[in-house]
Design an enzyme around this catalytic site. Structure first.
Site, PDB file in Angstrom:
ATOM      1  N   GLY A  12       0.785  -1.220   0.000  1.00 38.19           N
ATOM      2  CA  GLY A  12       0.000   0.000   0.000  1.00 38.19           C
ATOM      3  C   GLY A  12       0.823   1.280   0.000  1.00 38.19           C
ATOM      4  O   GLY A  12       0.367   2.311   0.508  1.00 38.19           O
ATOM      5  N   SER A  13       2.002   1.260  -0.613  1.00 41.41           N
ATOM      6  CA  SER A  13       2.788   2.501  -0.631  1.00 41.41           C
ATOM      7  C   SER A  13       2.130   3.551  -1.526  1.00 41.41           C
ATOM      8  O   SER A  13       2.191   4.751  -1.227  1.00 41.41           O
ATOM      9  CB  SER A  13       4.241   2.240  -1.044  1.00 41.41           C
ATOM     10  OG  SER A  13       4.328   1.848  -2.395  1.00 41.41           O
ATOM     11  N   ASN A  14       1.492   3.134  -2.619  1.00 38.69           N
ATOM     12  CA  ASN A  14       0.747   4.104  -3.431  1.00 38.69           C
ATOM     13  C   ASN A  14      -0.451   4.646  -2.666  1.00 38.69           C
ATOM     14  O   ASN A  14      -0.757   5.842  -2.730  1.00 38.69           O
ATOM     15  CB  ASN A  14       0.297   3.463  -4.745  1.00 38.69           C
ATOM     16  CG  ASN A  14       1.383   3.501  -5.799  1.00 38.69           C
ATOM     17  OD1 ASN A  14       1.750   4.560  -6.275  1.00 38.69           O
ATOM     18  ND2 ASN A  14       1.930   2.332  -6.131  1.00 38.69           N
ATOM     19  N   ARG A  92      -6.409  -8.288  -8.140  1.00 39.04           N
ATOM     20  CA  ARG A  92      -7.536  -9.120  -8.552  1.00 39.04           C
ATOM     21  C   ARG A  92      -7.949  -8.738  -9.957  1.00 39.04           C
ATOM     22  O   ARG A  92      -8.001  -7.548 -10.277  1.00 39.04           O
ATOM     23  CB  ARG A  92      -8.752  -8.889  -7.635  1.00 39.04           C
ATOM     24  CG  ARG A  92      -8.530  -9.208  -6.185  1.00 39.04           C
ATOM     25  CD  ARG A  92      -8.553 -10.678  -5.900  1.00 39.04           C
ATOM     26  NE  ARG A  92      -9.820 -11.324  -6.223  1.00 39.04           N
ATOM     27  CZ  ARG A  92      -9.969 -12.654  -6.291  1.00 39.04           C
ATOM     28  NH1 ARG A  92      -8.929 -13.452  -6.088  1.00 39.04           N
ATOM     29  NH2 ARG A  92     -11.139 -13.175  -6.572  1.00 39.04           N
ATOM     30  N   HIS A 110      -0.412   1.214 -13.049  1.00 45.68           N
ATOM     31  CA  HIS A 110       0.248   0.015 -13.560  1.00 45.68           C
ATOM     32  C   HIS A 110       1.733   0.321 -13.759  1.00 45.68           C
ATOM     33  O   HIS A 110       2.080   1.380 -14.300  1.00 45.68           O
ATOM     34  CB  HIS A 110      -0.390  -0.399 -14.899  1.00 45.68           C
ATOM     35  CG  HIS A 110       0.202  -1.650 -15.454  1.00 45.68           C
ATOM     36  ND1 HIS A 110      -0.067  -2.890 -14.935  1.00 45.68           N
ATOM     37  CD2 HIS A 110       1.107  -1.837 -16.446  1.00 45.68           C
ATOM     38  CE1 HIS A 110       0.619  -3.795 -15.604  1.00 45.68           C
ATOM     39  NE2 HIS A 110       1.348  -3.188 -16.526  1.00 45.68           N
ATOM     40  N   GLU A 143     -12.918  -3.066 -19.312  1.00 40.42           N
ATOM     41  CA  GLU A 143     -12.971  -4.529 -19.173  1.00 40.42           C
ATOM     42  C   GLU A 143     -11.648  -5.212 -19.494  1.00 40.42           C
ATOM     43  O   GLU A 143     -11.276  -6.188 -18.867  1.00 40.42           O
ATOM     44  CB  GLU A 143     -14.090  -5.088 -20.051  1.00 40.42           C
ATOM     45  CG  GLU A 143     -15.450  -4.882 -19.410  1.00 40.42           C
ATOM     46  CD  GLU A 143     -16.558  -5.616 -20.158  1.00 40.42           C
ATOM     47  OE1 GLU A 143     -16.256  -6.638 -20.810  1.00 40.42           O
ATOM     48  OE2 GLU A 143     -17.707  -5.174 -20.081  1.00 40.42           O
ATOM     49  N   GLY A 144     -10.927  -4.735 -20.503  1.00 38.66           N
ATOM     50  CA  GLY A 144      -9.653  -5.352 -20.854  1.00 38.66           C
ATOM     51  C   GLY A 144      -8.599  -5.022 -19.806  1.00 38.66           C
ATOM     52  O   GLY A 144      -8.488  -3.873 -19.379  1.00 38.66           O
ATOM     53  N   VAL A 145      -7.835  -6.008 -19.383  1.00 35.93           N
ATOM     54  CA  VAL A 145      -6.857  -5.808 -18.312  1.00 35.93           C
ATOM     55  C   VAL A 145      -5.786  -4.793 -18.753  1.00 35.93           C
ATOM     56  O   VAL A 145      -5.146  -4.976 -19.785  1.00 35.93           O
ATOM     57  CB  VAL A 145      -6.194  -7.154 -17.929  1.00 35.93           C
ATOM     58  CG1 VAL A 145      -5.090  -6.933 -16.899  1.00 35.93           C
ATOM     59  CG2 VAL A 145      -7.241  -8.102 -17.384  1.00 35.93           C
ATOM     60  N   ASP A 146      -5.626  -3.730 -17.971  1.00 32.34           N
ATOM     61  CA  ASP A 146      -4.616  -2.682 -18.224  1.00 32.34           C
ATOM     62  C   ASP A 146      -4.790  -2.029 -19.593  1.00 32.34           C
ATOM     63  O   ASP A 146      -3.811  -1.638 -20.235  1.00 32.34           O
ATOM     64  CB  ASP A 146      -3.194  -3.263 -18.079  1.00 32.34           C
ATOM     65  CG  ASP A 146      -2.960  -3.865 -16.704  1.00 32.34           C
ATOM     66  OD1 ASP A 146      -3.521  -3.344 -15.734  1.00 32.34           O
ATOM     67  OD2 ASP A 146      -2.223  -4.869 -16.609  1.00 32.34           O
TER      68      ASP A 146
HETATM   69  C1  GAR Z   1       2.847  -0.982  -7.660  1.00 31.68           C
HETATM   70  O1  GAR Z   1       4.071  -0.988  -8.335  1.00 31.68           O
HETATM   71  C2  GAR Z   1       1.701  -1.019  -8.636  1.00 31.68           C
HETATM   72  O2  GAR Z   1       1.930  -0.285  -9.805  1.00 31.68           O
HETATM   73  C3  GAR Z   1       1.638  -2.484  -8.927  1.00 31.68           C
HETATM   74  O3  GAR Z   1       1.851  -3.123  -7.699  1.00 31.68           O
HETATM   75  C4  GAR Z   1       2.654  -2.287  -6.872  1.00 31.68           C
HETATM   76  C5  GAR Z   1       1.936  -2.067  -5.569  1.00 31.68           C
HETATM   77  O4  GAR Z   1       2.767  -1.426  -4.634  1.00 31.68           O
HETATM   78  N1  GAR Z   1       0.375  -2.836  -9.501  1.00 31.68           N
HETATM   79  C6  GAR Z   1       0.202  -3.845 -10.341  1.00 31.68           C
HETATM   80  O5  GAR Z   1       1.105  -4.584 -10.681  1.00 31.68           O
HETATM   81  C7  GAR Z   1      -1.216  -4.002 -10.836  1.00 31.68           C
HETATM   82  N2  GAR Z   1      -1.316  -5.125 -11.702  1.00 31.68           N
HETATM   83  P1  GAR Z   1       2.122  -0.750  -3.353  1.00 31.68           P
HETATM   84  O6  GAR Z   1       1.208  -1.766  -2.683  1.00 31.68           O
HETATM   85  O7  GAR Z   1       3.295  -0.428  -2.472  1.00 31.68           O
HETATM   86  O8  GAR Z   1       1.386   0.480  -3.799  1.00 31.68           O
END
Ligand code: GAR
Length: 191
Positions: A12-14, A92, A110, A143-146
């Site tokens: 959860g740093s973002n 998910r 992403h 709907e499409g992933v990323d």
């Molecule tokens: C981040 O780098 C985010 O972009 C990535 O997971 C990490 C989560 O870090 N997300 C994906 O790969 C989505 N498919 P965080 O929990 O420290 O924010």
């Protein structure tokens, strides 16, 4: 201020960067809920310590029924009167049901310069391809992933000797600057 929920699965740093940004008096959004599908996600404790409401909707009891899990997630979002959902390391795959319910109101970050490297292992793939730059993308969830419309991107250099880990750390630092800015712009445009 737009009521935002941040969905996480891990560190959860973002999410923490978004919560910090929301403390600014002129922030156009507030983080009203941090929700995790994993009870052990480290981000839950940091969110609670920051005074943000948290919820866990564990996916495991729902087995293969993704939509039933999403209905429980959605109910929590509605209970907190959420207006915009920010996925931040929420690992998910979403069904069309949840995506449709939040169409135009759900963002994701992403760790690649989309359309390059959707999916997992983005940094290893960028290194294997010999890319000279990497980066991150904030996009609207479809709907499409990323695949949804790109709102903002930030690039970082790939340096000699980089490993997937060292590159991931450099990209993650860029994510922490990009996501609050992109979410703020998005919320300002909504209102
Ligand atoms: C981040 O780098 C985010 O972009 C990535 O997971 C990490 C989560 O870090 N997300 C994906 O790969 C989505 N498919 P965080 O929990 O420290 O924010």
């Amino acid at each position: 201020r737009t009521r935002v929920a941040v969905l996480i699965s891990g560190t959860g740093s973002n999410m923490a960067a978004l919560v910090e940004a929301a403390r600014a008096p002129d922030s156009p959004f507030e983080v009203v809920l941090v929700l995790s599908n994993r009870p052990e996600a480290g981000g839950l404790a940091s969110a609670a310590a920051a005074g943000v409401a948290t919820a866990v909707v564990d996916h495991r009891p729902f087995g293969k029924d993704r939509e039933a899990h999403e209905r429980a997630v959605d109910a929590a979002l509605r209970r907190h009167e959420v207006e915009v959902v920010a996925l931040a390391g929420y690992m998910r795959l979403l069904t069309p049901w949840l995506v449709g319910r939040w169409a135009g109101r759900m963002l994701n970050i992403h760790p690649s310069l989309l359309p390059k490297y959707p999916g997992l292992d983005t940094h290893a793939r960028a290194l294997a391809a010999g890319d000279v730059e990497a980066g991150c993308t904030v996009h609207v969830v479809t709907e499409g992933v990323d695949e949804g419309p790109v709102l903002a991107q930030a690039a970082v250099p790939v340096r000699p000797g980089d490993t997937a880990e060292s590159l991931a750390a450099r990209v993650l630092a860029a994510e922490h600057a990009l996501y609050p800015r992109a979410l703020a712009d998005f919320c300002r445009a909504l209102s």
